[in-house]
Design an enzyme around this catalytic site. Sequence first.
Site, PDB file in Angstrom:
ATOM      1  N   ILE A  19       0.829  -1.207   0.000  1.00 15.65           N
ATOM      2  CA  ILE A  19       0.000   0.000   0.000  1.00 15.65           C
ATOM      3  C   ILE A  19       0.868   1.264   0.000  1.00 15.65           C
ATOM      4  O   ILE A  19       0.567   2.232  -0.709  1.00 15.65           O
ATOM      5  CB  ILE A  19      -0.951  -0.032   1.226  1.00 15.65           C
ATOM      6  CG1 ILE A  19      -2.004  -1.137   1.032  1.00 15.65           C
ATOM      7  CG2 ILE A  19      -1.614   1.314   1.452  1.00 15.65           C
ATOM      8  CD1 ILE A  19      -2.910  -1.383   2.243  1.00 15.65           C
ATOM      9  N   TYR A 154      -2.631  -6.768  16.837  1.00 14.68           N
ATOM     10  CA  TYR A 154      -2.640  -5.863  15.680  1.00 14.68           C
ATOM     11  C   TYR A 154      -3.848  -4.921  15.768  1.00 14.68           C
ATOM     12  O   TYR A 154      -3.700  -3.702  15.646  1.00 14.68           O
ATOM     13  CB  TYR A 154      -2.703  -6.699  14.402  1.00 14.68           C
ATOM     14  CG  TYR A 154      -2.937  -5.920  13.123  1.00 14.68           C
ATOM     15  CD1 TYR A 154      -1.911  -5.204  12.521  1.00 14.68           C
ATOM     16  CD2 TYR A 154      -4.192  -5.935  12.491  1.00 14.68           C
ATOM     17  CE1 TYR A 154      -2.115  -4.511  11.337  1.00 14.68           C
ATOM     18  CE2 TYR A 154      -4.401  -5.247  11.306  1.00 14.68           C
ATOM     19  CZ  TYR A 154      -3.369  -4.540  10.728  1.00 14.68           C
ATOM     20  OH  TYR A 154      -3.582  -3.848   9.548  1.00 14.68           O
TER      21      TYR A 154
END
Length: 264
Positions: A19, A154
């Site tokens: 990304i 996460y």
Amino acid sequence: MDLHLTNKLALITGSTKGIGKAIAIEMAREGTNVIINGRKQSDVDQVVAEIQKKFSDIKVQGVAADLSVESDREKLFDIIPQVDILVNNMGIFQPKDYFDIDDATWEKFFRINVLAGNSLAKFYLPKMLQQDFGRIIFIASEEAVMPSGEMPQYSMTKSMNLSLAKSLSMLTKASHVTVNTIMPGSTLTEGVQKMLDDMYQDSDLPKDEWEQDFMKNHRSRSQIQRLIRPEEIGRFTAFVASPDSSSFSGEALRVDGGLVPTIF
Ligand code: NAD
């Protein structure tokens, strides 16, 4: 549409692939001077050369640095003392059973996914306020607002990104500096492609049906029923970074294909 990004300087952390690289390319396409970052010098050099060749009108720089390490951040600050746009993209993820996550792992995820971006924001924000223009963008995840339970260490860090961005936005009142968070859904990066390969290589399903099957069985809430392409996140991020997107700050922006089922 001209995003008025010409001659702006943007640092995109973790931009040697995935990304981050797509964000750097889409900003470069808009005339932004971009700074590529990753840990390996050879990877950084390769992406700098690739983007510079494609967009010869802009300046592309590279800084190889592990931004989770304080001395490496100091090195970055010496080389790049000021930016107009900071994209805190760098992040790690790893599915893990909650009971197998030890304290060192929780701390590692916090250090890489939260503390590194916070240190960069703390360094660059005062200069943005001084010049009365700036954009700080955190790349979080839909896990920030809809933890899957597959990787609690996460998800926690991604929720923290939202909170941190909101707090930082409160320091920018009445200025032309904004701080926002973008929450991508599952995106077809090299890492996600590898995950698909591992999942399906021993199955009877033809390769061109893997993505569709994954979405149907593992991301059934997605309204678009396909993985998002990195360049889609790149183009959206370029818009959020542009001077034209000045009417929102402190926002958590979803680019997740309709995966999150709630209105807010
Ligand atoms: P990726 O693993 O493909 O790329 C990560 C980049 O960060 C690489 O360039 C790597 O070299 C760099 N990096 C890692 N640790 C670093 C460090 N300590 N210092 C400097 N650079 C470092 O990741 P991606 O899938 O492109 O994800 C990018 C961001 O988007 C992450 O924050 C991730 O949480 C988020 N995200 C990804 C997805 C997805 O489906 N891929 C979905 C939602 C959110």
